[in-house]
Structure formats: structure tokens, C-alpha cells
Scaffold this motif. Structure first.
Motif, PDB file in Angstrom:
ATOM      1  N   SER A  91       1.072  -1.350   0.061  1.00 61.39           N
ATOM      2  CA  SER A  91      -0.111   0.178   0.007  1.00 61.39           C
ATOM      3  C   SER A  91       0.697   1.165  -0.238  1.00 61.39           C
ATOM      4  CB  SER A  91      -1.078  -0.068   1.134  1.00 61.39           C
ATOM      5  OG  SER A  91      -0.433   0.473   2.501  1.00 61.39           O
ATOM      6  N   LYS A  92       0.456   2.229  -0.912  1.00 62.84           N
ATOM      7  CA  LYS A  92       1.095   3.593  -0.807  1.00 62.84           C
ATOM      8  C   LYS A  92       1.369   4.247   0.475  1.00 62.84           C
ATOM      9  CE  LYS A  92      -0.001   8.109  -2.602  1.00 62.84           C
ATOM     10  NZ  LYS A  92      -0.831   8.949  -3.255  1.00 62.84           N
ATOM     11  N   SER A  93       0.624   4.063   1.521  1.00 66.33           N
ATOM     12  CA  SER A  93       0.631   4.697   2.785  1.00 66.33           C
ATOM     13  C   SER A  93       1.580   4.016   3.576  1.00 66.33           C
ATOM     14  CB  SER A  93      -0.612   4.620   3.526  1.00 66.33           C
ATOM     15  OG  SER A  93      -1.330   3.309   3.650  1.00 66.33           O
ATOM     16  N   ASP A  94       1.632   2.491   3.613  1.00 64.95           N
ATOM     17  CA  ASP A  94       2.753   1.669   4.277  1.00 64.95           C
ATOM     18  C   ASP A  94       3.967   1.881   3.577  1.00 64.95           C
ATOM     19  OD1 ASP A  94       0.615   0.594   5.994  1.00 64.95           O
ATOM     20  OD2 ASP A  94       0.651  -1.351   4.801  1.00 64.95           O
ATOM     21  N   LEU A  95       4.022   2.055   2.246  1.00 68.07           N
ATOM     22  CA  LEU A  95       5.535   2.296   1.775  1.00 68.07           C
ATOM     23  C   LEU A  95       6.023   3.472   2.074  1.00 68.07           C
ATOM     24  CD1 LEU A  95       7.919   1.194   0.056  1.00 68.07           C
ATOM     25  CD2 LEU A  95       6.632   2.219  -1.749  1.00 68.07           C
ATOM     26  N   GLU A  96       5.466   4.627   2.338  1.00 71.69           N
ATOM     27  CA  GLU A  96       5.605   6.022   2.641  1.00 71.69           C
ATOM     28  C   GLU A  96       6.174   5.744   3.903  1.00 71.69           C
ATOM     29  OE1 GLU A  96       2.617   8.569  -0.319  1.00 71.69           O
ATOM     30  OE2 GLU A  96       2.181   8.193   1.875  1.00 71.69           O
ATOM     31  N   LEU A  97       5.298   5.415   4.966  1.00 72.80           N
ATOM     32  CA  LEU A  97       5.787   5.043   6.299  1.00 72.80           C
ATOM     33  C   LEU A  97       7.327   4.188   6.514  1.00 72.80           C
ATOM     34  CD1 LEU A  97       5.235   5.578   9.248  1.00 72.80           C
ATOM     35  CD2 LEU A  97       3.819   3.539   9.167  1.00 72.80           C
ATOM     36  N   LEU A  98       7.196   3.391   5.715  1.00 69.59           N
ATOM     37  CA  LEU A  98       8.552   2.544   5.815  1.00 69.59           C
ATOM     38  C   LEU A  98       9.785   3.257   5.244  1.00 69.59           C
ATOM     39  CD1 LEU A  98       6.998  -0.840   4.394  1.00 69.59           C
ATOM     40  CD2 LEU A  98       8.217  -0.682   7.014  1.00 69.59           C
ATOM     41  N   LEU A  99       9.462   4.095   4.589  1.00 64.50           N
ATOM     42  CA  LEU A  99      10.714   4.655   4.070  1.00 64.50           C
ATOM     43  C   LEU A  99      11.140   6.012   4.991  1.00 64.50           C
ATOM     44  CD1 LEU A  99       9.680   4.840   0.132  1.00 64.50           C
ATOM     45  CD2 LEU A  99      11.648   3.837   1.051  1.00 64.50           C
ATOM     46  N   THR A 100      10.120   6.694   5.501  1.00 62.53           N
ATOM     47  CA  THR A 100      10.412   7.776   6.403  1.00 62.53           C
ATOM     48  C   THR A 100      10.972   7.271   7.624  1.00 62.53           C
ATOM     49  OG1 THR A 100       7.996   7.654   7.094  1.00 62.53           O
ATOM     50  CG2 THR A 100       8.553   9.252   5.427  1.00 62.53           C
ATOM     51  N   GLU A 101      10.720   6.050   8.030  1.00 62.45           N
ATOM     52  CA  GLU A 101      11.275   5.298   9.321  1.00 62.45           C
ATOM     53  C   GLU A 101      12.716   4.923   8.910  1.00 62.45           C
ATOM     54  OE1 GLU A 101       7.350   3.449  11.488  1.00 62.45           O
ATOM     55  OE2 GLU A 101       8.558   2.267  10.012  1.00 62.45           O
ATOM     56  N   GLN A 102      13.083   4.737   7.708  1.00 64.66           N
ATOM     57  CA  GLN A 102      14.441   4.035   7.110  1.00 64.66           C
ATOM     58  C   GLN A 102      14.992   5.110   6.132  1.00 64.66           C
ATOM     59  OE1 GLN A 102      14.613  -0.221   6.695  1.00 64.66           O
ATOM     60  NE2 GLN A 102      12.393   0.098   6.561  1.00 64.66           N
ATOM     61  N   PRO A 103      15.584   6.129   6.750  1.00 68.94           N
ATOM     62  CA  PRO A 103      16.089   7.184   5.838  1.00 68.94           C
ATOM     63  C   PRO A 103      17.229   6.819   4.874  1.00 68.94           C
ATOM     64  CG  PRO A 103      16.200   8.069   8.339  1.00 68.94           C
ATOM     65  CD  PRO A 103      15.781   6.462   8.184  1.00 68.94           C
ATOM     66  N   ALA A 104      17.993   5.640   5.084  1.00 69.94           N
ATOM     67  CA  ALA A 104      18.944   5.088   4.211  1.00 69.94           C
ATOM     68  C   ALA A 104      18.287   4.479   2.849  1.00 69.94           C
ATOM     69  CB  ALA A 104      19.686   4.077   4.728  1.00 69.94           C
TER      70      ALA A 104
END
Length: 223
Positions: A91-104
Motif C-alpha cells: 500500500s502507498k501509505s505503508d510504503l511511505e511510512l516504511l521509507l520515512t522510518e528508514q532514511p537510508a
């Protein structure tokens, strides 16, 4: 790349039969997709009703990425499976959250996205500035860089079956125009075609005709 692991570790896996849509232009965009196996055509319908094929994606390609971190709510293109295809969706929202939690991984995604933008700019340049012949020649070069296999006699076999109509959709021109240009190239022994498979005999001829910039192979691709 590590970014792909987010789909494999957190996404949902499903299969799509040949000829079926993964998403259609105008549909609400809730998910981002990663191709595990198979080939997918990304296309857009023009005002005239003619279809323009933008990309032919394979294993490892990401689909629907233009809606990520964007206010765009719907898909601007359609994605259809050209073969039996295996997909991960997240899901778009889950992926956005995962990316913001992992800056690298976010930085990795931004680098990948920038590369995709350069690819798209290069493709548009070739279609607009080089005319119909240049559009075909650059498309053949991109296909050879993406799906090409070097043969024993140093030719490039494009291991992807394409009809002339599909090739025309990639070049934003008519099937009749593509037929004529391919026949001319065959007469000049620049390429040969067998049962929909193209073999490039003289890649330098195609590059010279369009004043090729010899972009890096990761840019000059059709996926």
C-alpha cells in the motif's frame, strides 16, 4: 536493491494472467507494485484513442511509483501483463511510512527515482526530436540494451517477442510506418526478424543515424 526488500518483506504476493490489467488509467492509486517475474506494458491512451506504450517492464521494475509522496490520487497510465506475471503489492501509505522510518532506504529510493526521471526525459527527447525514424531507431537501441543477448556471430538477439503494432505503439507511430522502416532496415542488413523476434546486425548504424549520445545503459532502456 534493498528498496525492493520492502515489497518482499511487507507486501502481498499475487499472480496476474497474460492480458489482464494490474491497474488502469484513471483508477484510484492505493498500491505500489514490484514485478517478481514476468513482463508488463505501461501505456497511456492519447486523445485520439491511440495507445502509446511508455515502458515494457520486467523483473525488478516498480509500477505506480509516480503517486508515492504525491497528492496525485489516480494512476496516470495503465499496466497490463504481457505474460504470466508475479507481483508484490504494497500500500502507498505503508510504503511511505516504511521509507520515512528508514532514511537510508528513502535516499536509495530518491536516487532510483531520479534515474527513472532521466530515463523518461531521454525517451521523450528521442520521440519528439528525432522524428518517426529516430523514434524507431532509439526504441530498437533501448530494446537491445534491455532484452538483448549477444549471439555467437556478434549480433544482438532481442529476447522479447513484439508485433509491429506493439513496436509502433512504443514509437508513437503507425504500424504501416514501422513496417516500411523495418523493411528498409532488413534490406540494408541492419537487422533481421524471425517470428516476431528482432536480431540487430549493426547497432552502430542505428546509433549513428540518430547521433546517439551513448547514454549509460541504465538510462538507455525500455523498462
Amino acid at each position: 536493491m534493498n528498496f525492493h526488500r520492502l515489497f518482499e518483506n511487507n507486501g502481498q504476493f499475487f499472480k496476474v494472467d497474460k492480458g489482464n490489467h494490474i491497474f488502469q488509467e484513471g483508477e484510484m492509486a492505493h498500491d505500489i507494485f514490484l514485478i517478481k517475474e514476468g513482463k508488463v506494458q505501461i501505456s497511456k491512451e492519447q486523445e485520439s484513442g491511440k495507445e502509446l506504450t511508455i515502458r515494457i517492464c520486467g523483473k525488478g521494475s516498480i509500477l505506480g511509483e509516480t503517486t508515492l509522496f504525491s497528492q496525485i490520487g489516480s494512476h496516470s497510465t495503465s499496466a497490463i501483463a504481457l505474460s504470466q506475471t508475479e507481483i508484490f503489492s504494497l500500500s502507498k501509505s505503508d510504503l511511505e511510512l516504511l521509507l520515512t522510518e528508514q532514511p537510508a532506504l528513502l535516499i536509495e529510493y530518491l536516487k532510483w527515482l531520479q534515474n527513472e526521471n532521466i530515463k523518461n526525459q531521454s525517451l521523450i527527447r528521442d520521440l519528439v526530436m528525432n522524428g518517426k525514424k529516430g523514434a524507431l531507431y532509439s526504441t530498437l537501441i533501448r530494446l537491445s540494451n534491455t532484452y538483448g543477448e549477444i549471439t555467437d556471430d556478434n549480433k544482438i538477439f532481442i529476447n522479447f517477442n513484439l508485433t509491429n503494432t506493439e513496436l509502433a505503439n512504443l514509437c508513437s507511430t503507425s504500424r504501416e510506418m514501422v513496417n516500411r522502416m523495418l523493411n528498409d532496415l532488413r534490406k540494408q542488413n541492419v537487422l533481421s526478424i524471425d517470428k516476431g523476434y528482432i536480431t540487430i546486425h549493426d547497432l552502430n548504424y542505428l546509433k549513428t543515424e540518430i547521433c546517439c549520445d551513448n547514454c549509460p545503459i541504465e538510462i538507455c532502456r525500455i523498462d
